[in-house]
Design an enzyme around this catalytic site. Structure first.
Site, PDB file in Angstrom:
ATOM      1  N   SER A  47       0.907  -1.416  -0.040  1.00  0.00           N
ATOM      2  CA  SER A  47      -0.029   0.025   0.073  1.00  0.00           C
ATOM      3  C   SER A  47       0.897   1.293   0.178  1.00  0.00           C
ATOM      4  O   SER A  47       2.197   1.171   0.279  1.00  0.00           O
ATOM      5  CB  SER A  47      -0.857  -0.322   1.156  1.00  0.00           C
ATOM      6  OG  SER A  47      -1.367   1.213   1.582  1.00  0.00           O
TER       7      SER A  47
ATOM      8  N   TYR B 169      -2.550  -1.116  10.298  1.00  0.00           N
ATOM      9  CA  TYR B 169      -2.502  -1.345   8.597  1.00  0.00           C
ATOM     10  C   TYR B 169      -1.243  -1.171   8.274  1.00  0.00           C
ATOM     11  O   TYR B 169      -0.722  -2.076   7.237  1.00  0.00           O
ATOM     12  CB  TYR B 169      -3.599  -0.658   8.139  1.00  0.00           C
ATOM     13  CG  TYR B 169      -3.583  -0.560   6.607  1.00  0.00           C
ATOM     14  CD1 TYR B 169      -4.108  -1.798   5.819  1.00  0.00           C
ATOM     15  CD2 TYR B 169      -3.173   0.374   5.698  1.00  0.00           C
ATOM     16  CE1 TYR B 169      -4.257  -1.852   4.750  1.00  0.00           C
ATOM     17  CE2 TYR B 169      -3.381   0.400   4.461  1.00  0.00           C
ATOM     18  CZ  TYR B 169      -3.975  -0.830   3.670  1.00  0.00           C
ATOM     19  OH  TYR B 169      -3.826  -0.880   2.428  1.00  0.00           O
TER      20      TYR B 169
END
Length: 271
Positions: free
Chosen positions: A142, A155
């Protein structure tokens, strides 16, 4: 990897979003597809779409957090297709919570899928990819695997770990002389349902967070898949997708740890 014709590609999280778009893009480029996900019905729909493109495709039910299941899946794919050339560890989930408020249960959940799921895929399929004589791993991290963001500690840390696995593995394959490329993939906000399937701390509204994500997301899964496939073809170590991911990477490179000041200021406005 210049040519995908006849190559066998394994894609996790293939039931929708980026995973489905990747399957279709590789199908159009002549690959055979071993597609997996937790919802077999959705994965079967993806496989059927790939078959309409003329590709051999098979759907498998798989929870990437289950190590034994991933190893069994690797053996099953080799039995069904005879080899494995490409592994795209795409399955992933999202979590919004400050470190102070996040539960251990949610941290274990996100690491089980994002971090352990990727490592399971790498370890289970690596011997088969090496044996194929020409292979590639693409691990979908990401833009928050490049920089850490407030409320995204769980995350971000899981995605940073994926980035580290990719970089280490790439160097190890070069040292060993194996014809195996490795890419760390860093999408920005992609128009998928990931935010609607995410978890959030009890004091946060997931629906509000997801609606905000939808407002900001600019890149389609199809465009994302094209960039990833192009990156695999060029054996790129770092694949950045979207203006937002590219901006984060530039900010990180130019400012070093100083990137946190403007990011904190921006996030303070949005909270």
């Amino acid at each position: 990897m210049k040519d995908f014709h006849g190559k066998v590609a394994v894609i996790t999280g293939a039931g929708a979003g980026i995973g489905r778009a990747l399957a279709l893009e590789l199908a159009r480029n002549g690959a055979q597809l071993a597609l997996s996900g937790r919802n077999l019905e959705n994965v079967a729909e993806t496989a059927a779409l790939c078959e309409k493109e003329g590709a051999k495709a098979r759907a498998y039910k798989l929870d990437v957090a289950d190590r034994a299941a991933v190893y069994a899946h690797a053996d099953e794919v080799v039995a069904d297709f005879g080899k494995v050339n490409i592994v795209i560890n795409n399955a992933g989930v999202s979590l919004t919570a400050n470190i102070e408020e996040v539960s251990w249960e949610d941290l274990e959940w996100i690491f089980g899928i994002n971090y352990w799921g990727t490592l399971h895929g790498v370890k289970a399929f690596l011997p088969h990819v090496i044996a194929s004589g020409e292979g590639h791993f693409a691990n979908v991290s990401s833009m928050f695997g490049l920089v850490a963001c407030p409320s995204q500690g769980g995350y971000s840390s899981s995605k940073y770990a994926m980035h580290a696995i990719s970089d280490a593995l790439r160097q190890e394959m070069i040292i060993a002389g194996y014809n195996v490329g490795v890419s760390s993939v860093h999408p920005g906000m992609i128009k998928t349902e990931i935010a609607w399937k995410a978890r959030a701390a009890a004091n946060r509204s997931r629906d509000d967070l997801a609606a905000n994500f939808d407002r900001l997301a600019q890149t389609s899964p199809e465009d994302c898949a094209k960039v990833i496939v192009k990156g695999i073809r060029k054996n790129k170590p770092l694949i950045l997708i979207g203006k937002d991911a590219k901006a984060m990477n530039v900010m990180r490179r130019l400012l070093g740890s100083g990137y946190m000041k403007p990011l904190t200021a921006q996030m303070r406005k949005e909270i």
